[in-house]
Write a protein that holds these residues in place. Structure first.
Motif, PDB file in Angstrom:
ATOM      1  N   PRO A   6     -15.008 -19.967  82.229  1.00  0.00           N
ATOM      2  CA  PRO A   6     -13.720 -19.455  81.740  1.00  0.00           C
ATOM      3  C   PRO A   6     -12.584 -20.435  82.027  1.00  0.00           C
ATOM      4  O   PRO A   6     -12.628 -21.187  82.990  1.00  0.00           O
ATOM      5  CB  PRO A   6     -13.534 -18.158  82.528  1.00  0.00           C
ATOM      6  N   THR A   7     -11.579 -20.382  81.178  1.00  0.00           N
ATOM      7  CA  THR A   7     -10.363 -21.166  81.403  1.00  0.00           C
ATOM      8  C   THR A   7      -9.412 -20.332  82.248  1.00  0.00           C
ATOM      9  O   THR A   7      -9.621 -19.135  82.457  1.00  0.00           O
ATOM     10  CB  THR A   7      -9.692 -21.496  80.068  1.00  0.00           C
ATOM     11  N   GLY A  62      -8.436 -23.942  76.978  1.00  0.00           N
ATOM     12  CA  GLY A  62      -9.738 -24.171  76.364  1.00  0.00           C
ATOM     13  C   GLY A  62      -9.567 -24.886  75.039  1.00  0.00           C
ATOM     14  O   GLY A  62      -8.471 -24.973  74.491  1.00  0.00           O
ATOM     15  N   TRP A  63     -10.672 -25.401  74.514  1.00  0.00           N
ATOM     16  CA  TRP A  63     -10.562 -26.343  73.405  1.00  0.00           C
ATOM     17  C   TRP A  63      -9.991 -25.737  72.126  1.00  0.00           C
ATOM     18  O   TRP A  63      -9.180 -26.381  71.460  1.00  0.00           O
ATOM     19  CB  TRP A  63     -11.878 -27.065  73.165  1.00  0.00           C
ATOM     20  N   LYS A  64     -10.381 -24.539  71.745  1.00  0.00           N
ATOM     21  CA  LYS A  64      -9.916 -23.983  70.467  1.00  0.00           C
ATOM     22  C   LYS A  64      -8.426 -23.666  70.488  1.00  0.00           C
ATOM     23  O   LYS A  64      -7.675 -24.057  69.583  1.00  0.00           O
ATOM     24  CB  LYS A  64     -10.698 -22.719  70.124  1.00  0.00           C
ATOM     25  N   ARG A  65      -7.983 -22.952  71.521  1.00  0.00           N
ATOM     26  CA  ARG A  65      -6.564 -22.596  71.589  1.00  0.00           C
ATOM     27  C   ARG A  65      -5.697 -23.824  71.861  1.00  0.00           C
ATOM     28  O   ARG A  65      -4.570 -23.916  71.376  1.00  0.00           O
ATOM     29  CB  ARG A  65      -6.335 -21.501  72.625  1.00  0.00           C
ATOM     30  N   ALA A  66      -6.213 -24.787  72.643  1.00  0.00           N
ATOM     31  CA  ALA A  66      -5.457 -26.014  72.903  1.00  0.00           C
ATOM     32  C   ALA A  66      -5.299 -26.832  71.628  1.00  0.00           C
ATOM     33  O   ALA A  66      -4.218 -27.355  71.350  1.00  0.00           O
ATOM     34  CB  ALA A  66      -6.149 -26.840  73.982  1.00  0.00           C
ATOM     35  N   LEU A  67      -6.362 -26.938  70.854  1.00  0.00           N
ATOM     36  CA  LEU A  67      -6.285 -27.636  69.573  1.00  0.00           C
ATOM     37  C   LEU A  67      -5.227 -26.975  68.684  1.00  0.00           C
ATOM     38  O   LEU A  67      -4.376 -27.660  68.098  1.00  0.00           O
ATOM     39  CB  LEU A  67      -7.651 -27.613  68.882  1.00  0.00           C
ATOM     40  N   ALA A 114      -8.025 -30.712  73.003  1.00  0.00           N
ATOM     41  CA  ALA A 114      -9.326 -30.092  72.720  1.00  0.00           C
ATOM     42  C   ALA A 114     -10.421 -30.713  73.576  1.00  0.00           C
ATOM     43  O   ALA A 114     -11.300 -30.004  74.083  1.00  0.00           O
ATOM     44  CB  ALA A 114      -9.657 -30.232  71.241  1.00  0.00           C
ATOM     45  N   LEU A 115     -10.380 -32.028  73.767  1.00  0.00           N
ATOM     46  CA  LEU A 115     -11.386 -32.693  74.600  1.00  0.00           C
ATOM     47  C   LEU A 115     -11.311 -32.190  76.040  1.00  0.00           C
ATOM     48  O   LEU A 115     -12.334 -31.844  76.642  1.00  0.00           O
ATOM     49  CB  LEU A 115     -11.199 -34.214  74.564  1.00  0.00           C
ATOM     50  N   VAL A 116     -10.112 -32.134  76.598  1.00  0.00           N
ATOM     51  CA  VAL A 116      -9.953 -31.639  77.971  1.00  0.00           C
ATOM     52  C   VAL A 116     -10.420 -30.183  78.044  1.00  0.00           C
ATOM     53  O   VAL A 116     -11.145 -29.804  78.978  1.00  0.00           O
ATOM     54  CB  VAL A 116      -8.492 -31.778  78.457  1.00  0.00           C
ATOM     55  N   GLY A 117     -10.031 -29.378  77.072  1.00  0.00           N
ATOM     56  CA  GLY A 117     -10.463 -27.978  77.050  1.00  0.00           C
ATOM     57  C   GLY A 117     -11.972 -27.846  76.977  1.00  0.00           C
ATOM     58  O   GLY A 117     -12.568 -26.998  77.653  1.00  0.00           O
TER      59      GLY A 117
END
Length: 194
Positions: A6-7, A62-67, A114-117
């Motif tokens: 989880p984030t 996380g990657w989706k929401r960060a993107l 997205a990469l970090v997420g």
């Protein structure tokens, strides 16, 4: 490939909802916009706290929401909202004669977040100091991998001159931002677990 960890956002707001996701995405974009206002006006690319925001949003959402958050941020700046470095807006340079020199960096932000997420969700790298450093380093490397070639194409700079304009002035600041994130994220996880 299953992302199993989880984030921070999912830990703090575990009940899925569209409203939660919209608030997180808009909040992430706003967070980066606020940090962009802390600017040292270097030429051709200003020094800001944007990248700290990009990396933290990636880890927290996380990657989706960060993107999505960074895509909203870049779109808001492109649409004319004064959310970019130092309250600027638009994709054109100040003279209006071409693209802003930092456009490659801007377009790398959704990818870097997205990469970090992804790294956080897949490997839980934000729980420990060294793991956070690795995730932030990967995100920073991606920003430069996209930003430097575009800067070179727009300015005609090559080799050492390109590195002097688009990398060297930022190394110390990026190192400080990376270390700050590596202290903040594991600390946030310790606080949440209590």
């Amino acid at each position: 490939m299953t992302l199993t960890h989880p984030t921070l956002a999912r830990q703090l707001a575990p009940t899925p909802s569209l409203l939660r996701d919209v608030l997180l995405v808009v909040g992430g974009a706003a967070f980066v916009a606020v940090l962009a206002q802390a600017e040292v006006p270097l030429k051709p690319v200003p020094l800001t706290l944007q990248t700290l925001g990009v990396l933290l949003v990636g880890a927290a959402l996380g990657w989706k929401r960060a993107l999505a958050a960074l895509a909203v941020y870049v779109a808001a700046g492109a649409a004319g909202l004064p959310v970019l470095a130092g309250g600027s807006a638009g994709l054109m340079n100040a003279a209006g004669t071409g693209m802003r020199a930092s456009i490659g960096y801007l377009f790398s932000y959704p990818l870097a977040a997205a990469l970090v997420g992804f790294l956080v969700e897949r490997y839980a790298l934000d729980r420990k100091f060294l793991g956070t450093c690795l995730a932030m380093l990967a995100g920073s490397a991606l920003i430069y991998a996209v930003g430097l070639p575009v800067l070179g194409a727009l300015t005609g700079l090559k080799g050492g001159a390109l590195l002097t304009a688009g990398l060297t002035p930022f190394i110390i600041g990026d190192t400080i931002k990376l270390l700050l994130a590596a202290l903040l994220l594991p600390t946030a996880w310790k606080f949440i677990r209590k």
